[in-house]
Design an enzyme around this catalytic site. Structure first.
Site, PDB file in Angstrom:
ATOM      1  N   LYS A 176      72.155  14.076  18.610  1.00  0.00           N
ATOM      2  CA  LYS A 176      71.880  14.836  19.844  1.00  0.00           C
ATOM      3  C   LYS A 176      72.166  13.944  21.046  1.00  0.00           C
ATOM      4  O   LYS A 176      72.070  12.723  20.954  1.00  0.00           O
ATOM      5  CB  LYS A 176      70.434  15.342  19.876  1.00  0.00           C
ATOM      6  CG  LYS A 176      69.413  14.327  20.304  1.00  0.00           C
ATOM      7  CD  LYS A 176      68.102  15.000  20.667  1.00  0.00           C
ATOM      8  CE  LYS A 176      67.156  13.963  21.236  1.00  0.00           C
ATOM      9  NZ  LYS A 176      66.738  14.144  22.589  1.00  0.00           N
ATOM     10  N   LYS A 202      68.846  10.499  26.291  1.00  0.00           N
ATOM     11  CA  LYS A 202      68.766   9.565  27.423  1.00  0.00           C
ATOM     12  C   LYS A 202      68.815   8.124  26.950  1.00  0.00           C
ATOM     13  O   LYS A 202      69.420   7.274  27.571  1.00  0.00           O
ATOM     14  CB  LYS A 202      67.440   9.768  28.147  1.00  0.00           C
ATOM     15  CG  LYS A 202      67.571  10.499  29.444  1.00  0.00           C
ATOM     16  CD  LYS A 202      66.251  10.525  30.151  1.00  0.00           C
ATOM     17  CE  LYS A 202      65.414  11.708  29.744  1.00  0.00           C
ATOM     18  NZ  LYS A 202      64.188  11.416  29.072  1.00  0.00           N
ATOM     19  N   LYS A 217      62.636   6.482  15.636  1.00  0.00           N
ATOM     20  CA  LYS A 217      62.528   5.438  16.661  1.00  0.00           C
ATOM     21  C   LYS A 217      61.953   4.141  16.105  1.00  0.00           C
ATOM     22  O   LYS A 217      62.245   3.065  16.618  1.00  0.00           O
ATOM     23  CB  LYS A 217      61.679   5.935  17.842  1.00  0.00           C
ATOM     24  CG  LYS A 217      62.401   6.977  18.667  1.00  0.00           C
ATOM     25  CD  LYS A 217      61.784   7.150  20.021  1.00  0.00           C
ATOM     26  CE  LYS A 217      62.670   8.026  20.893  1.00  0.00           C
ATOM     27  NZ  LYS A 217      62.138   8.231  22.221  1.00  0.00           N
TER      28      LYS A 217
HETATM   29  N1  AQP Z   1      70.525  17.001  23.526  1.00  0.00           N
HETATM   30  C1  AQP Z   1      69.633  17.870  23.969  1.00  0.00           C
HETATM   31  N2  AQP Z   1      69.905  19.189  23.936  1.00  0.00           N
HETATM   32  C2  AQP Z   1      68.999  20.103  24.385  1.00  0.00           C
HETATM   33  N3  AQP Z   1      67.806  19.758  24.909  1.00  0.00           N
HETATM   34  C3  AQP Z   1      67.497  18.446  24.971  1.00  0.00           C
HETATM   35  N4  AQP Z   1      66.425  17.779  25.423  1.00  0.00           N
HETATM   36  C4  AQP Z   1      66.621  16.455  25.256  1.00  0.00           C
HETATM   37  N5  AQP Z   1      67.814  16.226  24.699  1.00  0.00           N
HETATM   38  C5  AQP Z   1      68.394  17.438  24.514  1.00  0.00           C
HETATM   39  C6  AQP Z   1      65.258  18.411  26.015  1.00  0.00           C
HETATM   40  O1  AQP Z   1      65.041  17.820  27.290  1.00  0.00           O
HETATM   41  C7  AQP Z   1      63.644  17.748  27.546  1.00  0.00           C
HETATM   42  C8  AQP Z   1      63.267  16.331  27.928  1.00  0.00           C
HETATM   43  O2  AQP Z   1      63.295  15.491  26.784  1.00  0.00           O
HETATM   44  P1  AQP Z   1      63.248  13.924  26.823  1.00  0.00           P
HETATM   45  O3  AQP Z   1      62.700  13.423  28.099  1.00  0.00           O
HETATM   46  O4  AQP Z   1      62.604  13.449  25.541  1.00  0.00           O
HETATM   47  O5  AQP Z   1      64.795  13.640  26.809  1.00  0.00           O
HETATM   48  P2  AQP Z   1      65.682  12.796  25.830  1.00  0.00           P
HETATM   49  O6  AQP Z   1      67.079  12.831  26.319  1.00  0.00           O
HETATM   50  O7  AQP Z   1      65.421  13.257  24.440  1.00  0.00           O
HETATM   51  O8  AQP Z   1      65.035  11.372  26.155  1.00  0.00           O
HETATM   52  P3  AQP Z   1      64.995  10.060  25.355  1.00  0.00           P
HETATM   53  O9  AQP Z   1      64.219   9.107  26.204  1.00  0.00           O
HETATM   54  O10 AQP Z   1      66.350   9.633  24.957  1.00  0.00           O
HETATM   55  O11 AQP Z   1      64.195  10.465  24.092  1.00  0.00           O
HETATM   56  P4  AQP Z   1      64.775  10.486  22.626  1.00  0.00           P
HETATM   57  O12 AQP Z   1      65.110   9.051  22.357  1.00  0.00           O
HETATM   58  O13 AQP Z   1      63.619  11.023  21.889  1.00  0.00           O
HETATM   59  O14 AQP Z   1      65.979  11.351  22.584  1.00  0.00           O
HETATM   60  C9  AQP Z   1      62.946  18.238  26.289  1.00  0.00           C
HETATM   61  O15 AQP Z   1      62.636  19.598  26.446  1.00  0.00           O
HETATM   62  C10 AQP Z   1      63.993  18.082  25.231  1.00  0.00           C
HETATM   63  O16 AQP Z   1      63.807  18.971  24.152  1.00  0.00           O
END
Ligand code: AQP
Length: 342
Positions: free
Chosen positions: A200, A203, A119
């Site tokens: 992955k 969000k 990030k």
């Molecule tokens: N792709 C994924 N596959 C499986 N599990 C996932 N999680 C997130 N992405 C995947 C799980 O969801 C929970 C919430 O995580 P989060 O709020 O960090 O979600 P995110 O989509 O990862 O959000 P952001 O804001 O986009 O964060 P970054 O930029 O870090 O990816 C967790 O249990 C996570 O493991």
């Protein structure tokens, strides 16, 4: 004489950042599994708004998104009677716990975190909160003495760090924290981006066209996004760990998780059919899985006063556990806790 022994159910803590609309990865890697745990465990499911502000957020949008995530928790099947559902910033012990844990965590441990490095890359300026993110996460988990943290694979390193911080604190101040375990599913731990199976689903990238199926997408959008999903030039529809098959494997894993069919049954069903058929069938499976969630969500989001009162009740329940724990932590490090005489 009868002796009554009360056995505490294993405690579970997990959370989602209100940093955008939830996607299929959040559902399959986290929420859906939390719902399954509701009766066997003692659950704390948090909306981690303090984590969300480690990236720039519009204040009005953050409030909206926090209620949206709360409504999605409920729409996916979390029951506020059986699970404690709350907003992180409404329980002050999280911020206090983070500060105290900051003071036992070596900087080098945080600089090594992959998520921070990813990030922070290509940014001119990085806020301190982004580096500190995993310590706040450690406070979240340790305040509840959670034994289990059901998360996707991306969080594995942070949970390891939480254990290291807890061990260091316990070593210095005496036994205080339970060491948590990350509970990562065999399938669905890393749902991949539909437009780039090397990444992955996330969000923060969900606004990119074709990246994700969002839980609130309409059936037509879901069909269009899955139709455009990146695969490869082959035809074989089989589960595979090979990198070049990551796109097809991702689609098959989503199909497997949502239909609960065995892998050999799925492969047999698609034998001799092309990727187009897999995408078409999968789109319908996803549409049907998300339809009731969207319907339930629409009803919940219409009554924000009711949602806020569910969250306020959740915060009360969370405080009942977190406040005695933060007092214990404060005593251990030598703070004067009101009403203490020692
Ligand atoms: N792709 C994924 N596959 C499986 N599990 C996932 N999680 C997130 N992405 C995947 C799980 O969801 C929970 C919430 O995580 P989060 O709020 O960090 O979600 P995110 O989509 O990862 O959000 P952001 O804001 O986009 O964060 P970054 O930029 O870090 O990816 C967790 O249990 C996570 O493991």
């Amino acid at each position: 004489m009868t002796i009554e022994v009360t056995v505490r159910r294993p405690r579970v803590f997990s959370g989602v950042q209100p940093s955008g609309t939830l996607h299929l990865g959040n559902y399959l890697g986290a929420l859906r599994r939390w719902v399954e745990l509701q009766d066997e465990k003692e659950n704390y499911f948090c909306i981690v708004d303090m984590h969300a502000i480690t990236m720039r957020q519009d204040p009005i949008e953050l409030r909206r998104s926090t209620r949206e995530v709360a409504a999605l928790y409920l729409a996916c099947g979390l029951d506020p009677q059986r699970s404690t559902i709350f907003v992180q910033s409404q329980v002050r012990a999280h911020a206090e716990g983070c500060w105290i844990l900051n003071c036992v965590t070596p900087l080098g441990w945080l600089e090594r975190m992959t998520q921070f490095k990813t990030k922070a890359k290509h940014r001119e300026s990085v806020v301190l909160g982004l580096l500190d993110y995993p310590v706040l996460q450690a406070a979240d988990i340790l305040l509840y003495d959670a034994e289990e943290v059901p998360v996707g694979e991306d969080q594995k390193q942070h949970i390891e760090l939480t254990r290291n911080i807890a061990q260091r604190f316990n070593h210095r101040f005496g036994d205080t924290f339970t060491l948590p375990q990350a509970v990562i599913p065999a399938s669905g731990a890393r749902i991949r981006a539909l437009n780039d199976p090397m990444k992955k689903m996330s969000k923060s990238e969900a606004h990119v066209r074709g990246h994700a199926v969002q839980l609130l997408d309409t059936p037509d959008v879901i069909r269009a996004v899955i139709r455009r999903a990146v695969t490869d030039s082959g035809r074989e529809i089989q589960f595979s760990d090979a990198q070049e098959k990551a796109g097809v494997n991702n689609l098959l894993e989503i199909y497997e998780l949502l239909t609960a069919q065995r892998r050999d049954v799925i492969e047999e069903h698609f034998a001799g059919k092309g990727y187009g058929m897999l995408k078409k069938d999968l789109a319908e499976v996803v549409v049907e899985a998300l339809r009731p969630i969207r319907k339930h969500y629409d009803a919940l989001i219409a009554d924000s006063a009711e949602l806020d009162s569910i969250l306020a009740a959740g915060a009360d329940r969370a405080r009942a556990v977190a406040e005695p724990k933060i007092e214990e932590i404060k005593r251990k490090v030598g703070f004067i806790v009101p009403q203490d005489t020692t």
